[in-house]
Design a protein around this motif. Sequence first.
Motif, mmCIF file in Angstrom:
data_model
loop_
_atom_site.group_PDB
_atom_site.id
_atom_site.type_symbol
_atom_site.label_atom_id
_atom_site.label_comp_id
_atom_site.label_asym_id
_atom_site.label_seq_id
_atom_site.Cartn_x
_atom_site.Cartn_y
_atom_site.Cartn_z
ATOM 1 N N ASP A 211 0.837 -1.195 0.000
ATOM 2 C CA ASP A 211 0.000 0.000 0.000
ATOM 3 C C ASP A 211 0.874 1.247 0.000
ATOM 4 N N GLY A 225 -4.292 6.389 6.400
ATOM 5 C CA GLY A 225 -4.673 4.984 6.547
ATOM 6 C C GLY A 225 -4.330 4.163 5.316
ATOM 7 N N TYR A 268 -2.621 -10.592 9.281
ATOM 8 C CA TYR A 268 -2.058 -9.645 8.310
ATOM 9 C C TYR A 268 -0.675 -9.304 8.843
ATOM 10 N N ASN A 284 -1.481 -7.439 12.183
ATOM 11 C CA ASN A 284 -2.844 -6.964 12.385
ATOM 12 C C ASN A 284 -3.731 -8.196 12.376
ATOM 13 N N ARG A 286 -6.844 -8.607 11.270
ATOM 14 C CA ARG A 286 -7.985 -8.351 10.383
ATOM 15 C C ARG A 286 -7.407 -8.118 8.999
ATOM 16 N N GLY A 288 -6.431 -5.753 5.870
ATOM 17 C CA GLY A 288 -6.042 -4.351 5.719
ATOM 18 C C GLY A 288 -7.101 -3.603 4.932
ATOM 19 N N ASP A 289 -7.143 -2.305 5.144
ATOM 20 C CA ASP A 289 -8.051 -1.449 4.394
ATOM 21 C C ASP A 289 -7.185 -0.336 3.819
ATOM 22 N N PRO A 290 -6.880 -0.270 2.544
ATOM 23 C CA PRO A 290 -7.590 -0.870 1.401
ATOM 24 C C PRO A 290 -7.012 -2.175 0.845
ATOM 25 N N GLU A 291 -6.113 -2.865 1.538
ATOM 26 C CA GLU A 291 -5.541 -4.091 0.959
ATOM 27 C C GLU A 291 -6.614 -5.152 0.699
HETATM 28 N N1 GLY Z 1 -3.847 -0.141 5.228
HETATM 29 C C1 GLY Z 1 -3.294 -0.396 6.499
HETATM 30 C C2 GLY Z 1 -4.187 -1.044 7.481
HETATM 31 O O1 GLY Z 1 -5.280 -1.470 7.198
HETATM 32 O O2 GLY Z 1 -3.770 -1.163 8.628
#
Ligand code: GLY
Length: 420
Positions: A211, A225, A268, A284, A286, A288-291
Amino acid sequence: MNILILGGGGREHSLAWAAKQNPKCDRLIVAPGNAGIAEIAECAELDIEDGGAVAEFCVENAINFVIIGPEAPLAAGVADRLAEAGVLAFGPSAAAARLEASKAFTKEICDVAGAPTAAWARFTDAEAAKTYIRAQGAPIVVKADGLAAGKGVIVAEDEAGALAAIDEMFSGAFGDAGAEVVVEEFMTGEEASFFVLCDGENLLPIGTAQDHKRVGEGDTGPNTGGMGAYSPAPVLTEAVAARAMDEIIRPTMKVMAERGMPYRGVLYAGLMIENGQPRLVEYNVRFGDPECQVLMMRLGAQALDLMLAAAEGRLGAAQAIWADDHAMTVVMAARGYPGAYEKGSEIRGLERVAEDSRHMVFHAGTAEVAGRVTATGGRVLNVTARGASLAEAQREVYAMVDRIDWPEGFCRRDIGWRAL
Ligand code: GLY
Ligand code: AMP
Protein backbone atom coordinates in the motif's frame (compact mmCIF):
# COMPACT_ATOMS: atom_id res chain seq x y z
CA MET A 1 -26.83 -19.09 4.82
CA ASN A 2 -27.46 -15.75 6.50
CA ILE A 3 -24.34 -13.66 6.90
CA LEU A 4 -23.59 -10.61 9.04
CA ILE A 5 -20.55 -8.44 8.33
CA LEU A 6 -19.43 -5.97 11.00
CA GLY A 7 -18.01 -2.65 9.75
CA GLY A 8 -18.83 0.09 7.31
CA GLY A 9 -15.76 0.87 5.23
CA GLY A 10 -14.29 -0.09 1.89
CA ARG A 11 -12.93 -3.27 3.43
CA GLU A 12 -16.41 -4.37 4.45
CA HIS A 13 -17.89 -3.35 1.09
CA SER A 14 -15.39 -5.64 -0.65
CA LEU A 15 -16.07 -8.48 1.82
CA ALA A 16 -19.80 -8.09 1.19
CA TRP A 17 -19.23 -7.97 -2.58
CA ALA A 18 -17.26 -11.23 -2.50
CA ALA A 19 -19.70 -13.00 -0.14
CA LYS A 20 -22.69 -11.90 -2.19
CA GLN A 21 -21.34 -13.63 -5.30
CA ASN A 22 -21.16 -16.96 -3.50
CA PRO A 23 -24.25 -19.15 -4.00
CA LYS A 24 -24.09 -20.07 -0.27
CA CYS A 25 -25.07 -16.52 0.63
CA ASP A 26 -28.80 -16.00 1.21
CA ARG A 27 -29.43 -12.98 3.41
CA LEU A 28 -26.55 -10.50 3.75
CA ILE A 29 -26.57 -7.84 6.47
CA VAL A 30 -23.81 -5.31 7.11
CA ALA A 31 -23.65 -3.20 10.28
CA PRO A 32 -23.44 -0.28 9.96
CA GLY A 33 -22.63 -0.43 6.22
CA ASN A 34 -22.66 2.63 3.93
CA ALA A 35 -24.31 3.89 0.74
CA GLY A 36 -22.36 1.53 -1.53
CA ILE A 37 -22.93 -1.49 0.68
CA ALA A 38 -26.67 -0.68 0.75
CA GLU A 39 -26.78 -1.47 -2.99
CA ILE A 40 -25.87 -5.11 -2.38
CA ALA A 41 -26.87 -5.83 1.24
CA GLU A 42 -29.18 -4.79 4.04
CA CYS A 43 -27.60 -2.26 6.38
CA ALA A 44 -28.37 -2.46 10.09
CA GLU A 45 -27.70 -0.21 13.05
CA LEU A 46 -25.89 -2.06 15.78
CA ASP A 47 -23.20 -1.29 18.35
CA ILE A 48 -20.59 -3.55 16.77
CA GLU A 49 -18.23 -3.37 19.77
CA ASP A 50 -20.92 -4.70 22.10
CA GLY A 51 -20.58 -8.49 21.86
CA GLY A 52 -23.81 -9.13 23.73
CA ALA A 53 -25.78 -6.89 21.36
CA VAL A 54 -24.18 -8.53 18.31
CA ALA A 55 -24.97 -12.03 19.62
CA GLU A 56 -28.58 -11.04 20.30
CA PHE A 57 -28.91 -9.57 16.81
CA CYS A 58 -27.60 -12.84 15.35
CA VAL A 59 -30.16 -14.92 17.19
CA GLU A 60 -33.02 -12.58 16.23
CA ASN A 61 -32.01 -12.58 12.57
CA ALA A 62 -31.05 -16.26 12.27
CA ILE A 63 -27.48 -15.35 11.33
CA ASN A 64 -25.30 -18.38 10.53
CA PHE A 65 -21.95 -16.65 10.05
CA VAL A 66 -20.42 -13.37 11.19
CA ILE A 67 -17.41 -11.76 9.52
CA ILE A 68 -15.77 -9.22 11.82
CA GLY A 69 -14.08 -6.49 9.73
CA PRO A 70 -12.27 -4.01 12.02
CA GLU A 71 -9.92 -4.57 14.97
CA ALA A 72 -11.94 -2.72 17.64
CA PRO A 73 -14.72 -5.33 17.98
CA LEU A 74 -12.09 -8.09 17.97
CA ALA A 75 -10.11 -6.43 20.76
CA ALA A 76 -13.42 -5.91 22.61
CA GLY A 77 -14.11 -9.66 22.59
CA VAL A 78 -16.99 -9.81 20.10
CA ALA A 79 -15.68 -13.12 18.69
CA ASP A 80 -15.65 -14.56 22.23
CA ARG A 81 -19.26 -13.51 22.90
CA LEU A 82 -20.36 -15.02 19.58
CA ALA A 83 -18.58 -18.30 20.37
CA GLU A 84 -20.35 -18.42 23.74
CA ALA A 85 -23.68 -17.85 21.97
CA GLY A 86 -22.91 -20.64 19.50
CA VAL A 87 -22.69 -18.32 16.48
CA LEU A 88 -19.96 -19.13 13.95
CA ALA A 89 -17.66 -16.15 13.45
CA PHE A 90 -14.57 -15.20 11.46
CA GLY A 91 -12.04 -13.35 13.61
CA PRO A 92 -9.78 -14.07 16.60
CA SER A 93 -10.62 -14.06 20.30
CA ALA A 94 -9.74 -10.97 22.33
CA ALA A 95 -6.75 -12.86 23.76
CA ALA A 96 -5.42 -13.65 20.26
CA ALA A 97 -6.29 -10.15 19.00
CA ARG A 98 -3.60 -8.82 21.33
CA LEU A 99 -1.26 -9.53 18.41
CA GLU A 100 -2.57 -6.20 17.14
CA ALA A 101 -3.83 -4.58 20.34
CA SER A 102 -0.46 -4.72 22.16
CA LYS A 103 2.87 -4.17 20.44
CA ALA A 104 4.82 -5.39 23.49
CA PHE A 105 2.76 -8.60 23.58
CA THR A 106 3.58 -9.24 19.91
CA LYS A 107 7.28 -8.58 20.43
CA GLU A 108 7.36 -11.04 23.34
CA ILE A 109 5.62 -13.73 21.32
CA CYS A 110 8.08 -13.11 18.45
CA ASP A 111 11.04 -13.45 20.81
CA VAL A 112 9.72 -16.77 22.15
CA ALA A 113 9.03 -17.93 18.58
CA GLY A 114 12.44 -16.78 17.33
CA ALA A 115 10.71 -14.74 14.61
CA PRO A 116 12.96 -12.09 13.01
CA THR A 117 11.81 -8.58 13.99
CA ALA A 118 13.35 -5.28 15.12
CA ALA A 119 15.27 -5.24 18.43
CA TRP A 120 13.04 -3.64 21.07
CA ALA A 121 12.43 -2.59 24.65
CA ARG A 122 9.26 -1.65 26.58
CA PHE A 123 8.81 1.26 29.00
CA THR A 124 6.22 2.62 31.38
CA ASP A 125 8.55 5.41 32.46
CA ALA A 126 9.68 8.34 30.30
CA GLU A 127 13.18 8.75 31.80
CA ALA A 128 14.06 5.08 31.31
CA ALA A 129 12.83 5.26 27.70
CA LYS A 130 14.93 8.37 27.06
CA THR A 131 18.06 6.79 28.51
CA TYR A 132 17.54 3.81 26.18
CA ILE A 133 17.03 6.09 23.16
CA ARG A 134 20.20 8.06 23.94
CA ALA A 135 22.15 4.81 24.18
CA GLN A 136 20.73 3.42 20.92
CA GLY A 137 20.87 6.61 18.82
CA ALA A 138 18.68 7.52 15.83
CA PRO A 139 16.94 6.71 13.56
CA ILE A 140 14.71 4.87 15.99
CA VAL A 141 11.01 4.02 16.22
CA VAL A 142 8.70 4.92 19.11
CA LYS A 143 5.32 3.16 19.38
CA ALA A 144 2.36 3.47 21.71
CA ASP A 145 1.70 -0.07 22.95
CA GLY A 146 -2.05 -0.11 22.38
CA LEU A 147 -4.51 0.55 19.55
CA ALA A 148 -4.21 4.16 18.40
CA ALA A 149 -6.17 4.07 15.13
CA GLY A 150 -2.95 3.67 13.15
CA LYS A 151 -1.44 6.84 14.60
CA GLY A 152 0.67 5.55 17.49
CA VAL A 153 3.92 4.99 15.56
CA ILE A 154 6.62 7.64 15.28
CA VAL A 155 9.62 6.92 13.07
CA ALA A 156 12.16 9.41 14.45
CA GLU A 157 14.99 10.51 12.15
CA ASP A 158 16.94 12.03 15.03
CA GLU A 159 17.30 11.66 18.76
CA ALA A 160 15.43 14.91 19.53
CA GLY A 161 12.39 13.65 17.60
CA ALA A 162 12.42 10.37 19.49
CA LEU A 163 12.69 12.10 22.87
CA ALA A 164 9.81 14.42 21.92
CA ALA A 165 7.76 11.36 20.90
CA ILE A 166 8.32 9.86 24.35
CA ASP A 167 7.07 13.05 26.03
CA GLU A 168 4.06 13.14 23.71
CA MET A 169 3.10 9.53 24.45
CA PHE A 170 3.52 9.76 28.20
CA SER A 171 1.58 13.04 28.27
CA GLY A 172 -1.44 11.09 27.07
CA ALA A 173 -1.55 12.11 23.38
CA PHE A 174 -2.66 8.57 22.55
CA GLY A 175 -4.71 8.00 25.67
CA ASP A 176 -4.38 4.63 27.37
CA ALA A 177 -2.69 3.26 24.25
CA GLY A 178 0.41 5.28 25.19
CA ALA A 179 0.60 4.30 28.87
CA GLU A 180 3.23 1.79 27.79
CA VAL A 181 5.70 2.51 25.00
CA VAL A 182 7.78 0.22 22.80
CA VAL A 183 11.04 1.57 21.39
CA GLU A 184 12.35 -0.29 18.35
CA GLU A 185 15.32 -0.53 16.07
CA PHE A 186 14.67 1.23 12.75
CA MET A 187 14.56 -1.37 9.98
CA THR A 188 15.43 -0.65 6.36
CA GLY A 189 14.12 -2.47 3.30
CA GLU A 190 10.88 -2.63 1.33
CA GLU A 191 7.54 -3.11 3.07
CA ALA A 192 4.84 -5.50 1.96
CA SER A 193 1.79 -7.14 3.48
CA PHE A 194 1.19 -10.86 3.65
CA PHE A 195 -2.27 -12.28 4.40
CA VAL A 196 -2.63 -15.73 5.91
CA LEU A 197 -5.78 -17.49 7.06
CA CYS A 198 -5.48 -19.48 10.30
CA ASP A 199 -7.92 -21.90 11.93
CA GLY A 200 -6.01 -22.35 15.17
CA GLU A 201 -3.83 -25.04 13.65
CA ASN A 202 -3.64 -24.89 9.86
CA LEU A 203 -2.42 -21.96 7.76
CA LEU A 204 -3.35 -20.87 4.24
CA PRO A 205 -1.72 -17.87 2.53
CA ILE A 206 -4.31 -15.93 0.53
CA GLY A 207 -2.32 -13.16 -1.05
CA THR A 208 0.12 -10.31 -0.83
CA ALA A 209 -0.27 -6.56 -1.25
CA GLN A 210 1.57 -3.28 -0.98
CA ASP A 211 0.00 0.00 0.00
CA HIS A 212 0.90 3.66 -0.18
CA LYS A 213 0.62 5.25 3.25
CA ARG A 214 1.71 8.84 2.45
CA VAL A 215 -0.89 11.28 1.18
CA GLY A 216 1.29 12.83 -1.55
CA GLU A 217 2.59 11.60 -4.88
CA GLY A 218 6.05 10.02 -4.76
CA ASP A 219 5.20 8.83 -1.23
CA THR A 220 5.58 12.26 0.38
CA GLY A 221 3.62 14.17 3.02
CA PRO A 222 1.80 12.96 6.12
CA ASN A 223 0.81 9.37 6.80
CA THR A 224 -2.73 8.20 6.11
CA GLY A 225 -4.67 4.98 6.55
CA GLY A 226 -3.56 4.14 3.00
CA MET A 227 -4.09 5.97 -0.31
CA GLY A 228 -4.05 2.91 -2.55
CA ALA A 229 -2.83 -0.66 -2.82
CA TYR A 230 -2.05 -3.37 -5.30
CA SER A 231 -1.80 -7.14 -5.28
CA PRO A 232 0.39 -9.12 -5.68
CA ALA A 233 3.41 -7.43 -4.09
CA PRO A 234 6.39 -8.12 -6.39
CA VAL A 235 8.86 -7.98 -3.49
CA LEU A 236 7.04 -10.85 -1.75
CA THR A 237 8.36 -13.51 -4.12
CA GLU A 238 7.53 -17.17 -3.53
CA ALA A 239 10.88 -17.62 -1.81
CA VAL A 240 10.34 -14.63 0.52
CA ALA A 241 6.78 -15.77 1.27
CA ALA A 242 8.05 -19.26 2.14
CA ARG A 243 10.63 -17.76 4.53
CA ALA A 244 7.96 -15.56 6.10
CA MET A 245 5.78 -18.63 6.66
CA ASP A 246 8.62 -20.78 8.03
CA GLU A 247 10.47 -18.20 10.12
CA ILE A 248 7.75 -15.81 11.26
CA ILE A 249 4.13 -16.86 10.85
CA ARG A 250 4.17 -20.60 11.61
CA PRO A 251 6.39 -20.19 14.71
CA THR A 252 4.24 -17.34 16.09
CA MET A 253 1.03 -19.28 15.51
CA LYS A 254 2.58 -22.27 17.29
CA VAL A 255 3.44 -20.16 20.34
CA MET A 256 -0.09 -18.71 20.38
CA ALA A 257 -1.60 -22.22 20.38
CA GLU A 258 0.82 -23.42 23.07
CA ARG A 259 -0.18 -20.51 25.26
CA GLY A 260 -3.84 -21.43 25.01
CA MET A 261 -4.87 -18.68 22.56
CA PRO A 262 -4.97 -20.38 19.17
CA TYR A 263 -5.39 -17.81 16.41
CA ARG A 264 -8.43 -18.03 14.14
CA GLY A 265 -9.11 -15.54 11.39
CA VAL A 266 -6.90 -13.64 8.99
CA LEU A 267 -3.42 -12.71 10.08
CA TYR A 268 -2.06 -9.64 8.31
CA ALA A 269 1.72 -9.60 8.61
CA GLY A 270 3.42 -6.31 7.80
CA LEU A 271 6.89 -7.31 6.63
CA MET A 272 10.13 -5.42 5.98
CA ILE A 273 12.13 -7.22 3.31
CA GLU A 274 15.82 -6.69 2.70
CA ASN A 275 18.09 -8.96 0.65
CA GLY A 276 15.40 -11.63 0.55
CA GLN A 277 15.06 -11.69 4.36
CA PRO A 278 11.61 -10.81 5.73
CA ARG A 279 11.33 -9.32 9.21
CA LEU A 280 8.09 -8.60 11.02
CA VAL A 281 7.05 -4.94 11.38
CA GLU A 282 3.68 -5.69 12.93
CA TYR A 283 0.73 -8.03 12.95
CA ASN A 284 -2.84 -6.96 12.39
CA VAL A 285 -5.67 -9.31 13.27
CA ARG A 286 -7.99 -8.35 10.38
CA PHE A 287 -7.80 -7.57 6.70
CA GLY A 288 -6.04 -4.35 5.72
CA ASP A 289 -8.05 -1.45 4.39
CA PRO A 290 -7.59 -0.87 1.40
CA GLU A 291 -5.54 -4.09 0.96
CA CYS A 292 -8.68 -6.21 1.43
CA GLN A 293 -10.25 -4.58 -1.63
CA VAL A 294 -7.54 -5.88 -3.97
CA LEU A 295 -7.48 -9.30 -2.32
CA MET A 296 -11.26 -9.70 -2.63
CA MET A 297 -11.12 -8.63 -6.27
CA ARG A 298 -8.66 -11.45 -6.94
CA LEU A 299 -10.36 -14.11 -4.80
CA GLY A 300 -14.01 -13.35 -5.55
CA ALA A 301 -16.72 -15.67 -4.24
CA GLN A 302 -14.27 -18.29 -2.87
CA ALA A 303 -13.26 -15.77 -0.18
CA LEU A 304 -16.45 -16.74 1.68
CA ASP A 305 -15.62 -20.46 1.48
CA LEU A 306 -12.11 -19.80 2.76
CA MET A 307 -13.30 -17.65 5.69
CA LEU A 308 -15.85 -20.36 6.56
CA ALA A 309 -13.12 -23.01 6.44
CA ALA A 310 -10.97 -20.89 8.78
CA ALA A 311 -13.85 -20.43 11.23
CA GLU A 312 -14.77 -24.13 11.15
CA GLY A 313 -11.21 -25.47 11.49
CA ARG A 314 -11.17 -26.94 7.98
CA LEU A 315 -8.26 -25.04 6.45
CA GLY A 316 -6.14 -28.19 6.24
CA ALA A 317 -8.21 -29.28 3.24
CA ALA A 318 -8.76 -25.79 1.74
CA GLN A 319 -7.05 -24.29 -1.26
CA ALA A 320 -6.98 -20.74 -2.61
CA ILE A 321 -7.10 -20.49 -6.36
CA TRP A 322 -6.90 -17.23 -8.17
CA ALA A 323 -6.19 -16.02 -11.65
CA ASP A 324 -2.59 -15.07 -12.24
CA ASP A 325 -3.50 -11.40 -12.54
CA HIS A 326 -3.13 -8.06 -10.76
CA ALA A 327 -5.50 -5.78 -8.89
CA MET A 328 -5.18 -2.15 -7.89
CA THR A 329 -7.27 0.14 -5.74
CA VAL A 330 -7.02 3.93 -5.65
CA VAL A 331 -8.43 5.81 -2.66
CA MET A 332 -10.44 8.95 -3.38
CA ALA A 333 -10.37 11.12 -0.28
CA ALA A 334 -11.96 14.40 0.80
CA ARG A 335 -9.71 17.43 0.16
CA GLY A 336 -7.75 18.18 3.32
CA TYR A 337 -7.44 14.54 4.41
CA PRO A 338 -5.56 13.39 6.55
CA GLY A 339 -6.01 16.84 8.13
CA ALA A 340 -9.35 18.61 8.52
CA TYR A 341 -11.86 18.10 5.71
CA GLU A 342 -15.47 18.90 4.93
CA LYS A 343 -18.19 16.29 5.05
CA GLY A 344 -21.37 16.14 3.04
CA SER A 345 -20.21 17.01 -0.49
CA GLU A 346 -22.05 15.24 -3.30
CA ILE A 347 -20.36 12.61 -5.47
CA ARG A 348 -21.67 12.46 -9.04
CA GLY A 349 -21.01 10.21 -12.00
CA LEU A 350 -20.86 6.91 -10.13
CA GLU A 351 -23.49 5.53 -12.52
CA ARG A 352 -21.07 6.17 -15.40
CA VAL A 353 -18.60 3.63 -13.98
CA ALA A 354 -19.42 0.14 -15.22
CA GLU A 355 -19.09 -2.40 -12.41
CA ASP A 356 -18.38 -6.08 -13.02
CA SER A 357 -16.05 -8.82 -11.75
CA ARG A 358 -13.03 -6.75 -12.85
CA HIS A 359 -14.16 -3.23 -11.91
CA MET A 360 -15.70 -2.04 -8.65
CA VAL A 361 -16.04 1.22 -6.80
CA PHE A 362 -16.02 0.18 -3.15
CA HIS A 363 -17.43 2.79 -0.80
CA ALA A 364 -15.38 3.66 2.27
CA GLY A 365 -17.18 6.69 3.68
CA THR A 366 -20.48 7.53 1.98
CA ALA A 367 -24.12 8.00 2.83
CA GLU A 368 -27.21 8.41 0.70
CA VAL A 369 -29.05 11.64 1.34
CA ALA A 370 -32.26 12.23 -0.65
CA GLY A 371 -31.12 9.98 -3.48
CA ARG A 372 -27.65 11.51 -3.65
CA VAL A 373 -24.38 9.90 -2.62
CA THR A 374 -22.46 12.15 -0.23
CA ALA A 375 -19.04 11.92 1.39
CA THR A 376 -19.03 11.21 5.12
CA GLY A 377 -15.37 10.50 5.86
CA GLY A 378 -11.76 11.22 4.94
CA ARG A 379 -11.25 8.18 2.75
CA VAL A 380 -14.44 8.00 0.70
CA LEU A 381 -14.16 5.71 -2.34
CA ASN A 382 -11.86 2.83 -3.32
CA VAL A 383 -11.80 2.62 -7.08
CA THR A 384 -10.64 -0.92 -7.86
CA ALA A 385 -9.79 -2.87 -11.03
CA ARG A 386 -8.07 -6.04 -12.20
CA GLY A 387 -5.86 -6.53 -15.21
CA ALA A 388 -3.55 -9.06 -16.81
CA SER A 389 -0.66 -6.83 -15.71
CA LEU A 390 -0.31 -4.21 -13.01
CA ALA A 391 0.03 -1.57 -15.75
CA GLU A 392 -3.31 -2.65 -17.22
CA ALA A 393 -4.99 -2.62 -13.79
CA GLN A 394 -3.62 0.90 -13.29
CA ARG A 395 -4.95 2.13 -16.67
CA GLU A 396 -8.38 0.66 -15.92
CA VAL A 397 -8.54 2.11 -12.43
CA TYR A 398 -7.65 5.67 -13.47
CA ALA A 399 -10.13 5.49 -16.38
CA MET A 400 -12.77 4.75 -13.73
CA VAL A 401 -11.53 7.57 -11.50
CA ASP A 402 -11.84 10.00 -14.41
CA ARG A 403 -15.54 9.23 -14.83
CA ILE A 404 -16.30 10.19 -11.23
CA ASP A 405 -17.32 13.80 -10.73
CA TRP A 406 -16.34 14.90 -7.23
CA PRO A 407 -14.55 18.28 -7.16
CA GLU A 408 -14.27 18.15 -3.34
CA GLY A 409 -12.22 14.95 -3.55
CA PHE A 410 -8.71 14.01 -4.65
CA CYS A 411 -6.57 10.95 -5.22
CA ARG A 412 -2.93 10.11 -5.88
CA ARG A 413 -2.26 9.54 -9.58
CA ASP A 414 0.81 7.35 -9.01
CA ILE A 415 -0.45 4.30 -7.12
CA GLY A 416 1.78 1.36 -8.01
CA TRP A 417 4.75 3.46 -9.13
CA ARG A 418 7.29 1.43 -7.18
CA ALA A 419 6.23 -1.82 -8.80
CA LEU A 420 5.84 -0.29 -12.28
N1 GLY B 1 -3.85 -0.14 5.23
C1 GLY B 1 -3.29 -0.40 6.50
C2 GLY B 1 -4.19 -1.04 7.48
O1 GLY B 1 -5.28 -1.47 7.20
O2 GLY B 1 -3.77 -1.16 8.63
P1 AMP C 1 2.80 0.12 12.21
O1 AMP C 1 1.61 0.90 12.72
O2 AMP C 1 3.50 -0.70 13.22
O3 AMP C 1 2.53 -0.53 10.88
O4 AMP C 1 3.83 1.25 11.80
C1 AMP C 1 3.51 2.17 10.80
C2 AMP C 1 4.64 2.27 9.84
O5 AMP C 1 5.82 2.70 10.53
C3 AMP C 1 5.04 0.96 9.20
O6 AMP C 1 4.25 0.64 8.11
C4 AMP C 1 6.47 1.25 8.82
O7 AMP C 1 6.51 2.00 7.62
C5 AMP C 1 6.95 2.11 9.95
N1 AMP C 1 7.65 1.29 10.94
C6 AMP C 1 7.12 0.71 12.02
N2 AMP C 1 8.07 0.03 12.71
C7 AMP C 1 9.23 0.22 12.05
C8 AMP C 1 10.57 -0.21 12.27
N3 AMP C 1 10.92 -0.95 13.34
N4 AMP C 1 11.50 0.16 11.37
C9 AMP C 1 11.18 0.93 10.31
N5 AMP C 1 9.93 1.37 10.05
C10 AMP C 1 8.96 1.02 10.91
